[in-house]
Scaffold this motif. Structure first.
Motif, PDB file in Angstrom:
ATOM      1  N   ALA A   1       0.811  -1.213   0.000  1.00 47.15           N
ATOM      2  CA  ALA A   1       0.000   0.000   0.000  1.00 47.15           C
ATOM      3  C   ALA A   1       0.851   1.273   0.000  1.00 47.15           C
ATOM      4  N   PHE A   2       2.174   1.133  -0.083  1.00 47.58           N
ATOM      5  CA  PHE A   2       3.107   2.260  -0.147  1.00 47.58           C
ATOM      6  C   PHE A   2       3.681   2.266  -1.558  1.00 47.58           C
ATOM      7  N   ASP A   3       3.683   3.415  -2.234  1.00 43.63           N
ATOM      8  CA  ASP A   3       4.004   3.405  -3.670  1.00 43.63           C
ATOM      9  C   ASP A   3       5.451   3.030  -3.983  1.00 43.63           C
TER      10      ASP A   3
ATOM     11  N   ASN B   1      19.438   9.708  -4.205  1.00 43.62           N
ATOM     12  CA  ASN B   1      18.249  10.277  -3.565  1.00 43.62           C
ATOM     13  C   ASN B   1      17.217  10.605  -4.642  1.00 43.62           C
ATOM     14  N   MET B   2      15.969  10.163  -4.453  1.00 43.69           N
ATOM     15  CA  MET B   2      14.907  10.409  -5.432  1.00 43.69           C
ATOM     16  C   MET B   2      13.672  10.950  -4.720  1.00 43.69           C
ATOM     17  N   TYR B   3      13.306  12.166  -5.056  1.00 45.38           N
ATOM     18  CA  TYR B   3      12.086  12.787  -4.528  1.00 45.38           C
ATOM     19  C   TYR B   3      10.906  12.328  -5.371  1.00 45.38           C
ATOM     20  N   GLY B   4       9.769  12.093  -4.734  1.00 49.02           N
ATOM     21  CA  GLY B   4       8.603  11.681  -5.504  1.00 49.02           C
ATOM     22  C   GLY B   4       7.315  11.720  -4.706  1.00 49.02           C
ATOM     23  N   ILE B   5       6.207  11.493  -5.409  1.00 47.94           N
ATOM     24  CA  ILE B   5       4.871  11.587  -4.831  1.00 47.94           C
ATOM     25  C   ILE B   5       4.003  10.527  -5.497  1.00 47.94           C
ATOM     26  N   THR B   6       3.041   9.987  -4.763  1.00 48.54           N
ATOM     27  CA  THR B   6       2.127   8.986  -5.322  1.00 48.54           C
ATOM     28  C   THR B   6       1.433   9.524  -6.570  1.00 48.54           C
TER      29      THR B   6
END
Length: 656
Positions: free
Chosen positions: A225-227, A324-329
């Motif tokens: 349930a975590f992308d 390091n990778m920034y991201g959002i669902t």
């Protein structure tokens, strides 16, 4: 400011075989056909080939189509981590549907909220899990497909790779692949709709940086349930690699997970910074094992570069590389890429998030949606191939968060308004500064304070309440709840903690509950957050930290000291639950490591889950400690690690 990469920064296309009409299914089936006899999934002693995995998924897909699953139909997955979970995902996609992942540890209330919103055609689960929500499934007309026994899903002994081909279904790239729920500000979770193409282009566009392939071994460490799990699952299965499913208990034991990384020769590791720092601590406290890692990828929360210094001192910065990778669902897992050097761990104090993925665009805008100047703080807006279809059943929220891309002026292109703040340094580096709203990240999970506040307001006896993000003395961010009880009502922190256990998953439960006579307000009538007292926690019989009361045994005293230190509390009751007192899985790991050092003995991580109170854990530690010398147990652990190292040297020629 427009943060799009310049032409020289965009990596070229290489190994990943992307085609315009591809879907997750078509790419997987090409890989499965080419590598039918190669191992695709490892889970403990279980090893499945691509051929067997594909055949089992085909069988499930045909069953789902019989139940009415079609394009963009939702099918829920409510399972523990297992090979069957991967079968469920693939089977749903092969049937033309989109999978709805539900963590098997979620409270019943949370599960039902998601099912009522998504209205899935079916749910793939086990008999035991289905029994807990059977009445509600009937009322929602959800078909249940059990993954244990029966004719729906045969076991590996009765199924082989000669099963018929995939069911007649031709999903398109723009069809939905999954619906993933995140915290919602209205008090209800919101579902993000993600397409096949959103996922495929993520692998295609990052291929020149990572070159994932058949020699790579990945771990599925995170919840379905975590992308982050999307990247962990499809990274190996769409490039011919091997996926090692990490059992939940192992994921919560840094020592056991560290041993798994060495034993399975994992090459690609994805971690939140909080979890990786636990691995660093394991290496500092025990014998170092040989690792095969070639890349470690961070995501989910802000990264403090300086905490990586011990790792770089031991491993250097090339084997493995740290990224390091920034991201959002809402923008499909990852948005940016930034490799980290050893020197930066000694000098960088800011959270630098790097360069946009080639098909993504970043814009730093002010409140009027105008680009800010270099050095000014602005809100991050994301455009490009990763922007998802939007939220399910949330037209107003979609209009607010998914807006027309006025910079590229391509019909249909949209920007996602992240709510994250950043600024640009003179050297062009993007500095992540956190949220601009009531959304926070706790252990990598994005949480809307409004959703937690809405749940707290529903607690019996609560007249007024609020929830704020609190940073403790260790720099860890936690949720702090404040409440005013209704007249004549006796309301304790323990009562509220028990209420939240039935309402929210662990990462969304407050770490403290502080009683107030009234909530402080500003002159404008708004909550005066600055005037709130320091968070407190407690219940009847609270034991002050460092107490030497005669009523405590030596073991209880030592366990209490560790719990209060890790939880950053003034005290904790003998019967207060670790998790209800603000504990998380990651904090439990820290407590586990400290207790082993405190008692100089090996303590099974499962014991921490079975005995989450000072009294119960102290009792078990007292009764189980006489069978062998504590120091011998520690020595055996060290010998085991040295033995694994020696075996790896013999088979791989690892230099000491």
């Amino acid at each position: 400011m427009d943060l799009r990469p310049q032409a020289s920064e965009v990596p070229g296309k290489s190994g990943f075989d992307g085609r315009a009409l591809d879907t997750i299914v078509s790419v997987f089936e090409r890989v499965a056909a080419a590598k039918s006899d190669q191992v695709a999934i490892v889970c403990g002693e279980v090893r499945w080939t691509y051929g067997l995995l594909n055949a089992r998924a085909n069988h499930l897909a045909r069953r789902l189509q019989e139940l009415g699953v079609r394009t963009d139909s939702f099918v829920a997955i409510y399972l523990d981590r297992s090979p069957e979970m991967i079968v469920a995902i693939l089977g749903i996609l092969k049937a033309g549907g989109a999978y709805l992942p539900i963590d098997f540890g979620y409270p019943k209330t949370r599960v039902l909220e998601m099912l009522e919103d998504a209205r899935p055609v079916a749910i793939v689960t086990t008999a035991a899990l289905a029994s807990g929500v059977s009445g509600e499934l009937t009322s929602l007309s959800v078909s249940v497909v059990e993954m244990e026994g029966g004719s729906s899903i045969p076991n590996s002994a009765t199924l082989n790779s000669s099963e018929p081909d995939s069911p007649p279904c031709a999903p398109r790239g723009e069809d939905l692949a999954y619906l993933m729920y995140t915290s919602g500000s209205t008090g209800k979770p919101k579902g993000v709709m993600v397409t096949h193409r959103n996922v495929l282009r993520l692998l295609e566009q990052t291929d020149a940086w990572f070159h994932f392939g058949a020699n790579d071994v990945w771990t599925m460490f995170h919840s379905i349930a975590f992308d982050f799990s999307v990247w962990e699952i499809w990274g190996p299965l769409l490039t011919g690699g091997r996926l090692v499913i990490v059992p939940f208990v192992v994921s919560r034991s840094p020592q056991e997970f560290y041993e798994l990384l060495s034993r399975e020769r994992v090459t690609v590791l994805n971690q939140t910074p909080s979890a990786f720092f636990m691995l660093i601590q394991v290496e500092q406290d025990s014998a170092v094992l040989p690792l095969s890692l070639r890349v470690v990828i961070f995501g989910g929360e802000a990264l403090q570069y300086r905490k990586l210094a011990p790792w770089f001192q031991r491993h250097g910065d090339t084997a493995p590389r740290l990224v390091n990778m920034y991201g959002i669902t809402e923008t499909t897992v990852h948005v940016t890429y930034r490799p980290i050097t050893a020197g930066e761990a000694e000098s960088v104090q800011e959270s630098l998030i790097g360069t946009p993925i080639p098909d993504m665009q970043l814009y730093l805008l002010d409140e009027a949606k105008k680009p800010v100047q270099e050095g000014e703080v602005g809100e991050l807006y994301v455009g490009g191939g990763g922007v998802t279809r939007g939220y399910l059943n949330r037209p107003q929220l979609n209009a607010e968060r998914f807006i027309d891309d006025c910079f590229r002026r391509v019909p249909g292109d949209r920007l996602y308004r992240t709510g994250d703040l950043a600024r640009i340094r003179p050297d062009g580096e993007i500095v992540y500064l956190g949220r601009n709203d009531s959304q926070v990240k706790i252990n990598g999970f994005r949480i809307e304070l409004g959703e937690v506040e809405a749940a707290l307001a529903e607690a019996p006896g609560v007249k007024q309440s609020c929830v704020v993000a609190h940073t403790d003395k260790t720099g860890t961010q936690r949720l702090a709840a404040y409440f005013v009880a209704a007249p004549g009502i006796e309301l304790t922190a323990r009562m509220l903690g028990e209420f939240f256990v039935s309402k929210m998953p662990a990462q969304m439960r407050p770490s403290s509950y502080t009683a107030l006579q009234e909530l402080p307000l500003t002159v404008n009538g708004k909550l005066d957050v600055a005037a709130l007292p320091a968070p407190s926690v407690g219940s009847a019989g609270v034991v002050p930290a460092g107490s030497t009361q005669q009523s405590l045994s030596d073991t209880e005293e030592r366990v209490s000291r560790v719990f209060t230190d890790v939880l950053d509390l003034r005290g904790i009751g003998l019967d207060d639950n670790f998790f209800d007192s603000g504990g998380t899985s990651l904090l439990l790991i820290s407590a586990h490591l400290r207790l082993q050092a405190q008692f100089e003995r090996l303590i099974p991580i499962t014991l921490m889950f079975e005995c989450p109170t000072v009294r119960s854990l102290a009792k078990r530690l007292s009764t189980n400690g006489s069978s062998a010398s504590d120091k011998d147990a520690i020595q055996q652990q060290a010998q085991k690690a040295r033995g694994a190292f020696a075996r790896a040297r013999a088979t791989k020629g690892v230099a000491s």
